[in-house]
Design a protein around this motif. Structure first.
Motif, PDB file in Angstrom:
ATOM      1  N   GLN A   1       1.257   7.352   4.518  1.00 35.03           N
ATOM      2  CA  GLN A   1       2.220   8.248   3.876  1.00 35.03           C
ATOM      3  C   GLN A   1       3.391   8.551   4.805  1.00 35.03           C
ATOM      4  O   GLN A   1       4.533   8.644   4.374  1.00 35.03           O
ATOM      5  N   HIS A   2       3.094   8.706   6.090  1.00 35.02           N
ATOM      6  CA  HIS A   2       4.070   9.261   7.025  1.00 35.02           C
ATOM      7  C   HIS A   2       4.620   8.280   8.048  1.00 35.02           C
ATOM      8  O   HIS A   2       5.629   8.569   8.694  1.00 35.02           O
ATOM      9  N   PHE A   3       3.943   7.131   8.226  1.00 36.61           N
ATOM     10  CA  PHE A   3       4.389   6.197   9.258  1.00 36.61           C
ATOM     11  C   PHE A   3       4.344   4.757   8.772  1.00 36.61           C
ATOM     12  O   PHE A   3       3.535   4.399   7.913  1.00 36.61           O
ATOM     13  N   THR A   4       5.226   3.938   9.363  1.00 35.65           N
ATOM     14  CA  THR A   4       5.142   2.490   9.235  1.00 35.65           C
ATOM     15  C   THR A   4       4.731   1.964  10.597  1.00 35.65           C
ATOM     16  O   THR A   4       5.289   2.360  11.627  1.00 35.65           O
ATOM     17  N   PHE A   5       3.751   1.067  10.621  1.00 38.60           N
ATOM     18  CA  PHE A   5       3.165   0.627  11.881  1.00 38.60           C
ATOM     19  C   PHE A   5       3.619  -0.786  12.257  1.00 38.60           C
ATOM     20  O   PHE A   5       3.570  -1.702  11.424  1.00 38.60           O
ATOM     21  N   THR A   6       4.041  -0.925  13.492  1.00 37.85           N
ATOM     22  CA  THR A   6       4.448  -2.214  14.043  1.00 37.85           C
ATOM     23  C   THR A   6       3.910  -2.296  15.476  1.00 37.85           C
ATOM     24  O   THR A   6       3.273  -1.366  15.974  1.00 37.85           O
ATOM     25  N   THR A   7       4.213  -3.406  16.129  1.00 34.51           N
ATOM     26  CA  THR A   7       3.837  -3.585  17.530  1.00 34.51           C
ATOM     27  C   THR A   7       5.002  -4.265  18.245  1.00 34.51           C
ATOM     28  O   THR A   7       5.781  -4.984  17.586  1.00 34.51           O
ATOM     29  N   PRO A   8       5.176  -4.061  19.545  1.00 34.35           N
ATOM     30  CA  PRO A   8       6.350  -4.602  20.240  1.00 34.35           C
ATOM     31  C   PRO A   8       6.537  -6.108  20.084  1.00 34.35           C
ATOM     32  O   PRO A   8       7.668  -6.584  19.969  1.00 34.35           O
ATOM     33  N   GLY A   9       5.458  -6.863  20.049  1.00 35.43           N
ATOM     34  CA  GLY A   9       5.589  -8.314  19.945  1.00 35.43           C
ATOM     35  C   GLY A   9       5.690  -8.848  18.529  1.00 35.43           C
ATOM     36  O   GLY A   9       5.785 -10.064  18.321  1.00 35.43           O
ATOM     37  N   GLY A  10       5.666  -7.955  17.534  1.00 39.11           N
ATOM     38  CA  GLY A  10       5.742  -8.386  16.144  1.00 39.11           C
ATOM     39  C   GLY A  10       4.404  -8.866  15.614  1.00 39.11           C
ATOM     40  O   GLY A  10       3.426  -8.997  16.370  1.00 39.11           O
ATOM     41  N   PRO A  11       4.324  -9.117  14.300  1.00 39.18           N
ATOM     42  CA  PRO A  11       3.059  -9.524  13.671  1.00 39.18           C
ATOM     43  C   PRO A  11       2.420 -10.751  14.320  1.00 39.18           C
ATOM     44  O   PRO A  11       1.202 -10.864  14.396  1.00 39.18           O
ATOM     45  N   GLU A  12       3.275 -11.672  14.811  1.00 39.88           N
ATOM     46  CA  GLU A  12       2.743 -12.913  15.372  1.00 39.88           C
ATOM     47  C   GLU A  12       1.944 -12.683  16.646  1.00 39.88           C
ATOM     48  O   GLU A  12       1.108 -13.517  17.034  1.00 39.88           O
ATOM     49  N   SER A  13       2.197 -11.558  17.322  1.00 39.97           N
ATOM     50  CA  SER A  13       1.506 -11.286  18.588  1.00 39.97           C
ATOM     51  C   SER A  13       0.098 -10.730  18.389  1.00 39.97           C
ATOM     52  O   SER A  13      -0.668 -10.622  19.342  1.00 39.97           O
ATOM     53  N   ILE A  14      -0.235 -10.376  17.164  1.00 40.94           N
ATOM     54  CA  ILE A  14      -1.544  -9.775  16.889  1.00 40.94           C
ATOM     55  C   ILE A  14      -2.615 -10.860  16.802  1.00 40.94           C
ATOM     56  O   ILE A  14      -2.504 -11.810  16.030  1.00 40.94           O
ATOM     57  N   ASP A  15      -3.633 -10.716  17.614  1.00 36.68           N
ATOM     58  CA  ASP A  15      -4.806 -11.591  17.567  1.00 36.68           C
ATOM     59  C   ASP A  15      -5.952 -10.772  16.994  1.00 36.68           C
ATOM     60  O   ASP A  15      -6.469  -9.869  17.647  1.00 36.68           O
ATOM     61  N   SER A  16      -6.362 -11.076  15.781  1.00 41.39           N
ATOM     62  CA  SER A  16      -7.363 -10.260  15.097  1.00 41.39           C
ATOM     63  C   SER A  16      -8.799 -10.698  15.378  1.00 41.39           C
ATOM     64  O   SER A  16      -9.738 -10.103  14.840  1.00 41.39           O
ATOM     65  N   THR A  17      -8.981 -11.727  16.217  1.00 43.69           N
ATOM     66  CA  THR A  17     -10.342 -12.099  16.583  1.00 43.69           C
ATOM     67  C   THR A  17     -10.905 -11.046  17.537  1.00 43.69           C
ATOM     68  O   THR A  17     -10.164 -10.458  18.332  1.00 43.69           O
ATOM     69  N   PRO A  18     -12.196 -10.765  17.483  1.00 42.25           N
ATOM     70  CA  PRO A  18     -12.764  -9.704  18.324  1.00 42.25           C
ATOM     71  C   PRO A  18     -12.619  -9.992  19.812  1.00 42.25           C
ATOM     72  O   PRO A  18     -12.696 -11.145  20.242  1.00 42.25           O
ATOM     73  N   GLU A  19     -12.403  -8.942  20.584  1.00 38.53           N
ATOM     74  CA  GLU A  19     -12.397  -9.079  22.039  1.00 38.53           C
ATOM     75  C   GLU A  19     -13.828  -9.180  22.559  1.00 38.53           C
ATOM     76  O   GLU A  19     -14.129  -9.924  23.484  1.00 38.53           O
ATOM     77  N   ILE A  20     -14.721  -8.398  21.940  1.00 39.17           N
ATOM     78  CA  ILE A  20     -16.136  -8.420  22.274  1.00 39.17           C
ATOM     79  C   ILE A  20     -16.913  -8.596  20.979  1.00 39.17           C
ATOM     80  O   ILE A  20     -16.651  -7.911  19.988  1.00 39.17           O
TER      81      ILE A  20
ATOM     82  N   MET B   1       0.836  -1.203   0.000  1.00 45.24           N
ATOM     83  CA  MET B   1       0.000   0.000   0.000  1.00 45.24           C
ATOM     84  C   MET B   1       0.872   1.255   0.000  1.00 45.24           C
ATOM     85  O   MET B   1       0.605   2.216  -0.734  1.00 45.24           O
ATOM     86  N   GLN B   2       1.920   1.254   0.811  1.00 38.68           N
ATOM     87  CA  GLN B   2       2.799   2.420   0.888  1.00 38.68           C
ATOM     88  C   GLN B   2       3.490   2.693  -0.442  1.00 38.68           C
ATOM     89  O   GLN B   2       3.637   3.846  -0.860  1.00 38.68           O
ATOM     90  N   LYS B   3       3.900   1.646  -1.125  1.00 33.91           N
ATOM     91  CA  LYS B   3       4.546   1.825  -2.435  1.00 33.91           C
ATOM     92  C   LYS B   3       3.572   2.435  -3.436  1.00 33.91           C
ATOM     93  O   LYS B   3       3.932   3.321  -4.215  1.00 33.91           O
TER      94      LYS B   3
END
Length: 318
Positions: free
Chosen positions: A282-301, A188-190
């Motif tokens: 345009q202005h940022f690249t987004f990451t998280t401290p635990g890396g992509p593997e730490s992301i759980d995309s299932t809903p919390e609620i 997307m950024q490219k």
């Protein structure tokens, strides 16, 4: 209020959003209120004709109320209240606090009406309240009119609740998914760099030149299924309703433009999703401290709405 005017509001607000995220200095933060403040300010511009400072305490408290109402609305208790309304009359319960919070938002809206009456120019309405007041005056002698004072206040509440949390939650979910799938974020950024660059603010006209970005935003909306208990939006057989014939329309899996039946706020929401997300990428690249593997995309609620889990966002300037 006109597409260009709304687009201008969103472009201006995106610059405020970029500034506040830049101030995090790439430290991990919860993105919830960063996004809610920006999206809610678009609704403030639409309804009140003004935006609020991100540090305004009353503004921040209202955002907390909106978040709480949506979370409660997606809880098991709220679903029970919907099925068995008489339960609302049985104290105690969390619903009492939610109802008090809603009353507070309505009182805030009521306080804005006298200001609008004093400055109202019928030939040049500035926002939703102005437009409603003009129509209210036009229909003051119509006993069956729906344009009356209490409906004005209720409509303002509905616009805020529907227009703030739904869009900001979708953006928060979108960034989460881009962190989980960094190859999509990079692509997307490219595309954005090639078409717009990193200096000019994106406009809605850019959407047709960013087919991949446009498709990803739609895929996010499909994937998260933000309001799973919403009404079905297709007919299984032809019906006639109030003199209108609605043909059989099944769910089409192809990515293409649909008919005109849709949410009244869809156009504004799509403008916000596109301009805010493109500006951020345009202005940022987004990451998280635990890396992509730490992301759980299932809903919390998952109730009235599917709400994403909390996550820490690292916004690294590009």
């Amino acid at each position: 209020m006109g597409r260009k005017r709304m687009e201008g509001w969103i472009q201006e607000e995106s610059r405020h959003l970029l500034d506040t995220i830049n101030e995090t200095n790439s430290a991990p933060v919860d993105p919830t209120f960063y996004l809610s403040r920006a999206v809610s300010n678009i609704i403030c511009a639409l309804v009140f004709g003004q935006r609020f400072s991100y540090e305004d305490r009353h503004f921040l408290h209202l955002l907390q109320v909106f978040t709480g109402v949506l979370q409660f609305g997606s809880s098991t208790w709220a679903q029970l209240y919907n099925i068995f309304p008489w339960l609302v009359e049985l104290p105690p319960g969390k619903h009492l606090k939610v109802m008090n919070d809603v009353d507070e938002v309505m009182d805030f809206s009521r306080g804005k009406v006298p200001e609008h009456k004093d400055s109202l120019d019928p030939d040049n309405p500035q926002d939703f309240i102005d437009c409603f007041l003009i129509r209210l005056k036009q229909e003051k002698d119509n006993p069956s009119t729906e344009f009356h004072y209490e409906n004005l206040i209720a409509s303002v509440l509905n616009i805020f609740l529907a227009g703030t949390e739904s869009t900001s939650t979708t953006i928060r979910y979108a960034i989460m998914l881009l962190i989980k799938h960094p190859e999509i974020q990079t692509r997307m950024q490219k595309e954005i760099d090639t078409v717009i660059g990193r200096e000019r603010s994106p406009s809605l006209e850019d959407r047709k030149s960013l087919p991949f970005t446009h498709a990803v935003i739609h895929e996010v909306q499909r994937y998260i299924d933000l309001v799973p208990l919403n009404f079905p939006y297709y007919t299984t057989h032809q019906i006639t309703f109030r003199g209108y014939t609605i043909p059989k329309v099944m769910m089409n899996k192809l990515f293409k433009k649909q008919g005109k039946r849709s949410c009244v706020g869809k156009f504004l929401a799509r403008m916000e999703l596109f301009i805010f997300l493109v500006s951020l990428l345009q202005h940022f690249t987004f990451t998280t401290p635990g890396g992509p593997e730490s992301i759980d995309s299932t809903p919390e609620i998952s109730g009235f709405a599917n709400l994403p889990r909390k996550y820490q966002l690292i916004a690294t300037p590009r």
